[in-house]
Design a protein around this motif. Structure first.
Motif, short mmCIF file in Angstrom:
data_model
loop_
_atom_site.label_atom_id
_atom_site.label_comp_id
_atom_site.label_asym_id
_atom_site.label_seq_id
_atom_site.Cartn_x
_atom_site.Cartn_y
_atom_site.Cartn_z
N LYS A 16 9.30 -6.50 -15.51
CA LYS A 16 8.41 -5.33 -15.42
C LYS A 16 9.21 -4.06 -15.64
O LYS A 16 10.22 -3.82 -14.97
CB LYS A 16 7.75 -5.31 -14.03
N SER A 17 8.75 -3.25 -16.59
CA SER A 17 9.48 -2.02 -16.91
C SER A 17 9.13 -0.92 -15.91
O SER A 17 8.22 -1.05 -15.10
CB SER A 17 9.13 -1.56 -18.32
N ASP A 19 7.59 1.82 -16.37
CA ASP A 19 6.22 2.30 -16.49
C ASP A 19 5.19 1.17 -16.34
O ASP A 19 4.04 1.29 -16.77
CB ASP A 19 6.03 3.07 -17.81
N VAL A 21 4.87 -1.96 -17.53
CA VAL A 21 4.49 -2.95 -18.54
C VAL A 21 5.26 -4.24 -18.28
O VAL A 21 6.45 -4.22 -17.98
CB VAL A 21 4.82 -2.43 -19.96
N PHE A 23 6.68 -7.87 -19.49
CA PHE A 23 7.10 -8.62 -20.68
C PHE A 23 7.41 -10.05 -20.26
O PHE A 23 8.04 -10.28 -19.24
CB PHE A 23 8.38 -8.02 -21.27
N SER A 56 9.28 0.88 -20.99
CA SER A 56 8.78 -0.24 -21.81
C SER A 56 9.25 -0.13 -23.25
O SER A 56 9.56 -1.13 -23.89
CB SER A 56 7.25 -0.30 -21.74
#
Lengths: 163, 139
Positions: A16-17, A19, A21, A23, A56
């Motif tokens: 999880k980034s 911001d 998002v 992946f 992200s």
């Protein structure tokens, strides 16, 4: 890319980034991020791993890099061809805006990906080369805080190197 | 180093070289050659002090000569790595000379003789360096 049967065989991790998002990456990609290696090996990577310092946009690039490196290294091609392929990929990968490059370098440092870190540092160094002192000041946002006498002393100390 | 997500999109990428931790800055600089470092040193006081860092010059020496000589034995720790870099770049042929003979020779005596010569060269370089420093001080 992977079918559902493959998914059950291959271990995947969620990253999880900053911001928010998320992946999905395969183990071969995730293990290149040394910073989370312990979490992965200790099976503490559920439900997802938060990477607080990476946006992200940058994380997507980092994953692209790791994915290509993992695929090339496990692709079964000879070492020299793989090396050549990685070199070409790395060169193209570094063809990004200066700000992105700085972000990538910082992310590679934080995520502890040695090859990407060295690559970005090398590229940043090449940006410093061939630039005048004034251009370098602008590039790195530093001001000339030397007095005339001090600047003379610096030039004297490094006079041998200017030859 | 943290990215400030409260800012608007345009300012998200607001990192600069000076935001990096010092070890990262030094690692980047280690890929420059001395003339490029010298220019960089002239940009600001902070950059100047970075360019004098011993670990920076050690990694530069190591990258260039680390595989062919034991750097820590040169100058017995009495010469800064910046000065060592300067000396080795001038006399680097001597490293090659010694190495070529060391690899090719099987004679222990010859090898010993050559290592004596090398110690002599080191001694001379050390002496020369001290002379340099002395003349610098006298100026």
């Amino acid at each position: 890319m992977s079918s559902s049967t493959e998914l059950t065989e291959k271990k995947v991790f969620l990253l999880k980034s900053l911001d928010g998002v998320i992946f999905e990456v395969e183990e071969s990609v995730a293990v290149q991020l040394e910073v989370i290696r312990e979490l992965i090996e200790g099976d503490c990577a559920r439900p997802f791993i938060s990477l607080y310092n990476v946006t992200s946009e940058i994380l997507a690039l980092v994953i692209e890099y790791c994915k290509h490196h993992a695929e090339t290294c496990s692709g079964g091609t000879s070492a020299t061809i793989a090396d050549e392929d990685l070199k070409t990929f790395d060169n193209e990968f570094m063809n990004v805006d200066e700000n992105i490059l700085l972000e990538l370098c910082s992310a590679a440092d934080y995520l502890d990906i040695k090859s990407l870190f060295e690559l970005t540092c090398r590229t940043l160094a090449s940006l410093i080369k061939d630039r005048t002192i004034i251009e370098v000041r602008k590039m790195f946002n530093v001001e000339n805080d030397f007095s005339v006498v001090e600047e003379k002393a610096v030039r004297k100390e490094f006079a041998w190197a200017f030859k | 180093m943290e990215v400030n997500c409260e800012d608007s999109d345009e300012t998200v990428f607001a990192l600069s070289f000076s935001d990096f931790p010092e070890d990262v800055q030094l690692f980047i600089l280690s890929f420059l050659d001395p003339s490029e470092l010298a220019s960089f040193a002239c940009t600001s006081k902070k950059c100047f002090s970075l360019c004098r860092d011993e670990s920076l010059w050690f990694s530069m020496c190591d990258r260039r000569w680390g595989s062919c000589t034991l750097l820590k034995r040169w100058g017995q720790g009495k010469i800064s790595y910046k000065d060592l870099y300067r000396i080795l770049s001038e006399y680097e042929n001597l490293i090659g000379f010694w190495r070529r003979y060391r690899i090719n020779t099987t004679s222990v005596n010859l090898r010993m003789a050559l290592s004596c010569i090398l110690s002599g060269v080191r001694f001379i370089l050390l002496g020369q360096e001290f002379r340099l420093q002395k003349t610098d001080l006298m100026k």
